[in-house]
Design an enzyme around this catalytic site. Structure first.
Site, PDB file in Angstrom:
ATOM      1  N   LYS A   1      -1.203  -1.212  -4.268  1.00 13.48           N
ATOM      2  CA  LYS A   1      -2.288  -0.233  -4.101  1.00 13.48           C
ATOM      3  C   LYS A   1      -1.592   1.114  -4.109  1.00 13.48           C
ATOM      4  O   LYS A   1      -0.835   1.431  -3.188  1.00 13.48           O
ATOM      5  CB  LYS A   1      -3.014  -0.474  -2.784  1.00 13.48           C
TER       6      LYS A   1
ATOM      7  N   ASP B   1      -9.242   8.506  -6.455  1.00 12.99           N
ATOM      8  CA  ASP B   1     -10.509   8.265  -7.149  1.00 12.99           C
ATOM      9  C   ASP B   1     -10.795   9.307  -8.242  1.00 12.99           C
ATOM     10  O   ASP B   1     -11.347   8.975  -9.285  1.00 12.99           O
ATOM     11  CB  ASP B   1     -11.662   8.248  -6.133  1.00 12.99           C
TER      12      ASP B   1
ATOM     13  N   TYR C   1       0.871  -1.182   0.000  1.00 12.80           N
ATOM     14  CA  TYR C   1       0.000   0.000   0.000  1.00 12.80           C
ATOM     15  C   TYR C   1       0.909   1.233   0.000  1.00 12.80           C
ATOM     16  O   TYR C   1       1.477   1.603   1.025  1.00 12.80           O
ATOM     17  CB  TYR C   1      -0.878  -0.075   1.244  1.00 12.80           C
TER      18      TYR C   1
ATOM     19  N   GLY D   1      -5.444   4.476  -6.281  1.00  9.75           N
ATOM     20  CA  GLY D   1      -6.106   4.946  -5.058  1.00  9.75           C
ATOM     21  C   GLY D   1      -6.436   6.424  -5.020  1.00  9.75           C
ATOM     22  O   GLY D   1      -6.682   6.969  -3.952  1.00  9.75           O
TER      23      GLY D   1
HETATM   24  C1  LIG Z   1      -5.738   9.867   1.207  1.00 16.74           C
HETATM   25  C2  LIG Z   1      -6.971   9.041   1.039  1.00 16.74           C
HETATM   26  O1  LIG Z   1      -7.740   8.914   1.965  1.00 16.74           O
HETATM   27  N1  LIG Z   1      -7.154   8.493  -0.148  1.00 16.74           N
HETATM   28  C3  LIG Z   1      -8.305   7.642  -0.430  1.00 16.74           C
HETATM   29  C4  LIG Z   1      -9.008   8.103  -1.695  1.00 16.74           C
HETATM   30  O2  LIG Z   1     -10.090   7.252  -1.947  1.00 16.74           O
HETATM   31  C5  LIG Z   1      -9.514   9.539  -1.523  1.00 16.74           C
HETATM   32  O3  LIG Z   1     -10.398   9.595  -0.441  1.00 16.74           O
HETATM   33  C6  LIG Z   1     -10.227  10.006  -2.779  1.00 16.74           C
HETATM   34  O4  LIG Z   1      -9.380   9.885  -3.888  1.00 16.74           O
HETATM   35  C7  LIG Z   1     -10.689  11.459  -2.639  1.00 16.74           C
HETATM   36  O5  LIG Z   1      -9.593  12.335  -2.637  1.00 16.74           O
HETATM   37  C8  LIG Z   1      -7.848   6.199  -0.595  1.00 16.74           C
HETATM   38  O6  LIG Z   1      -6.705   6.114  -1.411  1.00 16.74           O
HETATM   39  C9  LIG Z   1      -7.560   5.640   0.780  1.00 16.74           C
HETATM   40  C10 LIG Z   1      -7.748   4.211   0.862  1.00 16.74           C
HETATM   41  O7  LIG Z   1      -7.841   3.513  -0.101  1.00 16.74           O
HETATM   42  C11 LIG Z   1      -7.864   3.611   2.197  1.00 16.74           C
HETATM   43  O8  LIG Z   1      -8.759   3.991   2.920  1.00 16.74           O
HETATM   44  O9  LIG Z   1      -7.041   2.787   2.540  1.00 16.74           O
END
Ligand SMILES: CC(=O)N[C@@H]([C@@H](O)[C@H](O)[C@H](O)CO)[C@@H](O)CC(=O)C(=O)O
Length: 320
Positions: free
Chosen positions: A173, A201, A143, A199
């Protein structure tokens, strides 16, 4: 090795850890949450105890219980349950990895330790290898989230020869915006059957073009259906429609990012959209404000994200 027949692909929801108003984990809604993801969002893979799940803010005992509950409630409903087992202590990480194997999870993922940090690729690999060895029959995912861990070792560098050191390594990831690094991970590992899970979105379409095989993210909890439509359009090579979906999703994320967006806000939005109470986050995070939730709701409505209406090609100009 008892690896899943199917490679981890498509959308993976980074699950929220539901909590009660007094900060305890609310296990009672996890069954309902599984059904919601599968039936309402078309999302059948989950990533538990990661960033969105406040994994690093939970005790080891809580992490074990949360993982167990998702595996139990997801049985025969979800395709894959990946448990994030990263921790500052190698021993704790190994304990969680072993536990994930015992409860029948489909994979484990690990972030780089972020307090006393590994400064070279070899040191990081040594840490990851020790964790992976505690669950030798489980697929292992690295990750990569440098903005939060502060460990800036490029993923491309890490992946070079990784399976020689970690035979269970199955994928990455990648939670970063460096598409050069991501593209090179894909390009240099074409002979492998690795999963490349993006990761960020709001940039997923760009990563799909680069060869992402799937995505892990917080917004797939409540925008999974819309994002699946984007994946389908991309699969059909209808790039114009796929871009419409991505822009539409970006409009929402851009809006909330400007208001201040993180795990607390994700909890508030998911409560609003799903009707399942996610509760407040745990300290040091603060509950999202009422003002934030009201603004997010208005935006979701204006983008038709609450009714799940299909986005028509050309609606790009119609919504704002
Ligand atoms: C920094 C962060 O929290 N990034 C999120 C994204 O889904 C993010 O919320 C999204 O791209 C909106 O910015 C994910 O990469 C985190 C994730 O996969 C996790 O919860 O482990």
């Amino acid at each position: 090795m008892a690896f899943p027949k199917k490679k981890l692909q498509g959308l993976v929801a980074a699950t929220i850890t539901p909590m009660t108003e007094n900060g305890e984990i609310n296990f009672s809604v996890i069954g309902q949450y599984v059904d919601y993801l599968v039936k309402e969002q078309g999302v059948k893979n989950i990533f538990v105890n990661g960033t969105t799940g406040e994994g690093l803010s939970l005790s080891i005992s809580e992490r074990r219980q949360v993982a167990e509950e998702w595996v139990t409630k997801g049985k025969d409903k979800l395709d894959q349950v990946v448990i994030h087992v990263g921790a500052l202590s190698l021993k704790e990480s190994q304990e969680l990895a072993q536990h994930a194997a015992e409860i029948g999870a489909d994979g484990i993922a690990v972030i780089a330790p972020f307090f006393l940090k590994p400064w070279t690729k070899d040191i990081l690999i040594n840490f990851l290898k020790e964790v992976a060895a505690a669950a030798p029959a489980l697929p292992f995912y690295y990750y990569h989230i440098p903005a939060l861990t502060g460990v800036k070792i490029r993923a491309e560098e890490l992946l070079d020869g990784i399976q020689d050191k970690i035979p269970t390594f199955q994928g990455l990831k990648f939670s970063d915006t460096d598409l050069l690094d991501f593209g090179q991970c894909v390009d240099q590992n074409r002979q492998q059957q690795f999963a490349f899970l993006f990761g960020v979105d709001e940039q997923l379409l760009s990563a799909l073009v680069m060869g992402a095989t799937g995505a892990v993210g917080s917004t797939y909890n409540y925008l999974g259906k819309k994002t699946n439509q984007m994946l389908e359009a991309f699969e059909r090579k209808d790039l114009s429609l796929a871009l419409n979906y991505q822009f539409c999703i970006q409009r929402f994320i851009n809006f909330v990012v400007k208001l201040g967006f993180g795990v607390s806000q994700t909890k508030a939005i998911m409560t609003l959209v799903s009707g399942i109470p996610m509760g407040p986050p745990r300290l040091p995070l603060q509950k999202a404000s009422r003002e934030f939730t009201d603004s997010a709701e208005a935006k979701l409505k204006s983008l038709d994200f609450l009714s799940f209406a299909d986005l028509k090609d050309g609606s790009l100009e119609a919504s704002s």
